[in-house]
Enzyme design. Structure first.
Site, short mmCIF file in Angstrom:
data_model
loop_
_atom_site.label_atom_id
_atom_site.label_comp_id
_atom_site.label_asym_id
_atom_site.label_seq_id
_atom_site.Cartn_x
_atom_site.Cartn_y
_atom_site.Cartn_z
N SER A 56 -9.68 1.36 2.84
CA SER A 56 -8.79 2.15 2.01
C SER A 56 -7.68 1.33 1.36
O SER A 56 -7.03 1.82 0.46
CB SER A 56 -8.16 3.25 2.86
N SER B 74 -9.96 -1.03 7.09
CA SER B 74 -9.37 -0.82 5.76
C SER B 74 -8.55 -1.98 5.20
O SER B 74 -8.13 -1.93 4.05
CB SER B 74 -8.51 0.44 5.76
N LYS C 144 0.86 -1.18 0.00
CA LYS C 144 0.00 0.00 0.00
C LYS C 144 0.90 1.24 0.00
O LYS C 144 1.93 1.25 0.69
CB LYS C 144 -0.89 -0.05 1.25
#
Lengths: 95, 485
Positions: free
Chosen positions: B153, B177, B78
């Site tokens: 996310s 997330s 990420k």
């Protein structure tokens, strides 16, 4: 109405955010809705409840005070938007 | 089976047996990214040259007989993880050109094992969002249906697993997330107990809630990857100094006699019928395996979203104060004076979701409102934590849905932030309580969209939720289904 447009303007100044007129209108409506929603917490009696700031109960985290290498001046300044010698350059501070 | 379809442990066996080299595996992954990521948009930055250098180094290491579980494995991160020499944007314009001078601890641990970093994955801006639509780099598409969101996310991290453009990925979970996108993309996602994995070198959203965790194709890989990044780190004062168990060794424990709690507040009217059906099937399966099901109560569940959006935004408004255009990141050009530069820089650099949360947080912390909002939320957080402690006096694990519905369409909830926030109702309480949770594939809706199942464990009970998840995975085929890409 939980929050007014002028309060949103004030909060934007505190947060150092320049907002357009349309953003101010949008955020006023949205923040009003969200603040109305969070009001539900007032239905709970929290008298005498200790607030939790952290999930893990911890004492101070100590470690030996030993000097170690830092990333150095050049690496620290490598992402500077503007620099002057070994300093970050910024616009005039005194108004 | 293609190389890019393999799990970490399958590829590890092939690398060890020298049936395939890390360079071959890395090339296969880079080709796969080239072929399909245009449709998915899971990557913000792909690092082919660096990845091939790392793969060559891994091959040398393997040739010398030195192979760890992640040596030579192509992984994606990420874009919230600080990576030395690799642009790290956090999904934001304000960090569009930021190249960090060091690696964070989780990244350094992967590199020590010889993992190959193929790129940085798309995410909601500063991890704020439940649908990956708030990224400056555009929305991620769900590989199972390109019109749907992959969740957020860590949407890029989950979509890359589903699109088979990374063998495994790391994400972060502040209010769900990791688990929610894992559920929406039919992969395994684990949020460890707060303090289990170092947050050093992870760009902060809400410091008392953020935690690093794996997104993988199966439970064994989640155990492997968690084991690789977990542990105490003196550089993170909130990291906890407790031993890291061998998560893989404990997987096959089974669930006979295990007490699984079903929180009644999570099985409410309005739960999507496909999600309800998947939960019923999972409960029946666990019963058949010898687990004991019990209804439990988490009475403050309905207050979790309100609590979260006060605490998370308050912490975010403080953390995001560092983006002022002085030392790094975007700087507005035509400002007269320093204060104007701050305000213009932040106006240009942040997207609307980030601005909204900074505004909410600043309001909640401002004079006159601090006690009414922020302290009140912290007190309710105490009640939510107590709910979990009480439940864990009765049961070993909790079983719940991850999201009230299967993945929704891109754009569907954008105009109404409150509706978007409410979609995280089943994941947020775990972060407030600071304990651990895992999402595993548990079926598909009538429309063919993935549905995940959540198992919540006691603090530092990762080994138990992993073995509970593994027992389910062994009896089902959901994790083997591939997205049509």
């Amino acid at each position: 109405m939980k929050i007014t447009r002028s309060e949103v303007e004030h909060v934007a100044r505190l947060a150092r955010l320049e907002l357009s007129d349309s953003e101010l209108d949008t955020f006023t409506g949205q923040m009003d809705g969200i603040l109305a929603y969070v009001e539900k917490l007032n239905a709970l009696d929290t008298e005498g409840i200790v607030p939790t700031s952290h999930a893990v109960p911890m004492e101070n985290a100590f470690r030996p005070d030993q000097p170690a290498d830092s990333i150095g001046v050049e690496a620290a300044l490598a992402n500077a938007p503007q620099r002057a010698e070994s300093f970050f350059r910024v616009p005039k501070v005194i108004e | 089976m293609e190389i890019f379809d393999l799990t970490i442990h399958e590829l590890h066996e092939k690398l060890k047996a020298k049936e395939v080299s890390s360079v071959e595996a890395t090339r296969a992954m880079l080709d796969r990214i080239e072929a399909v990521d245009g449709q998915v948009n899971a990557y913000i930055t792909v690092t082919p040259e660096q990845a091939l250098v790392e793969a060559e180094a891994a091959d040398k290491r393997i040739a010398a007989g030195d192979i760890a579980p992640l040596t030579g494995i192509p992984v994606g991160l990420k874009d919230i993880f600080i990576t030395k020499g690799i642009r790290t944007t956090c999904g934001s314009r304000i960090l569009e050109n930021f190249v960090p001078p060091y690696d964070g601890t989780a990244v350094a641990k992967l590199k020590e094992q010889g993992a190959v970093i193929v790129g940085k994955l798309n995410q909601d801006e500063f991890a704020m969002g439940s649908s990956n639509e708030s990224s400056y780099f555009g929305p991620v598409k769900n590989p199972w249906n390109l019109e749907c969101t992959p969740g957020g996310s860590s949407g890029g991290s989950a979509a890359a697993i589903a699109a088979r453009t990374a063998t495994a990925t790391l994400g972060t979970d502040t209010g769900g997330s990791i688990r929610q996108p894992a559920s929406h993309c039919s992969c395994v996602g684990l949020k460890p107990t707060y303090g289990r994995v170092s947050r050093y070198g992870v760009i902060a959203y809400a410091s008392s809630l953020d935690q690093v965790g794996p997104l993988t194709r199966d439970v064994t890989d989640a155990a492997l990857l968690l084991g690789a990044v977990a542990g105490h780190d003196p550089k993170d004062s909130t990291s906890v100094n407790t031993p890291v168990p061998d998560y893989v060794a404990g997987l096959a424990t089974g669930v006979k006699g295990l007490k699984i709690g079903l929180p009644k507040q999570y099985f409410i009217e309005g739960l999507d019928p496909d999600v309800k059906r998947a939960m019923d099937e999972a409960i029946a399966l666990y019963k058949s395996l010898g687990a004991e099901m019990r209804e439990v109560s988490l009475p403050h569940t309905e207050y979790a979203v309100a609590t979260y959006y006060l605490i998370a935004t308050a912490e975010a408004s403080s953390n995001l104060a560092r983006y002022d255009g002085v030392r790094f990141g975007h700087r507005a050009e035509d400002a007269r004076g320093l204060k104007e530069m701050f305000a213009k820089t932040r106006a240009e650099g942040f997207g609307s979701e980030v601005k909204r949360r900074i505004m909410l947080g600043t309001y909640a912390l401002s004079s006159g409102y601090y006690d009414a909002y922020y302290v009140k939320a912290q007190k309710v957080r105490t009640l939510i934590m107590q709910d979990f402690l009480n439940a864990f006096n009765e049961v070993d694990v909790l079983l719940t849905p991850i999201a009230p519905t299967p993945p929704f369409k891109i754009g569907e909830k954008l105009a109404d932030p409150l509706q978007m926030y409410l979609s995280d109702i089943f994941t947020i309480p775990v972060n407030l309580a600071g304990t651990c949770g895992i999402s595993i594939p548990a079926g598909f809706s009538a429309a063919g969209l993935p549905i995940g199942l959540q198992l919540i464990g006691k603090p530092f009970g990762e080994a138990t939720i992993l073995s509970t998840a593994y027992a389910f995975e062994k009896e089902t085929q959901w994790h083997l289904k591939k997205a049509p890409l």
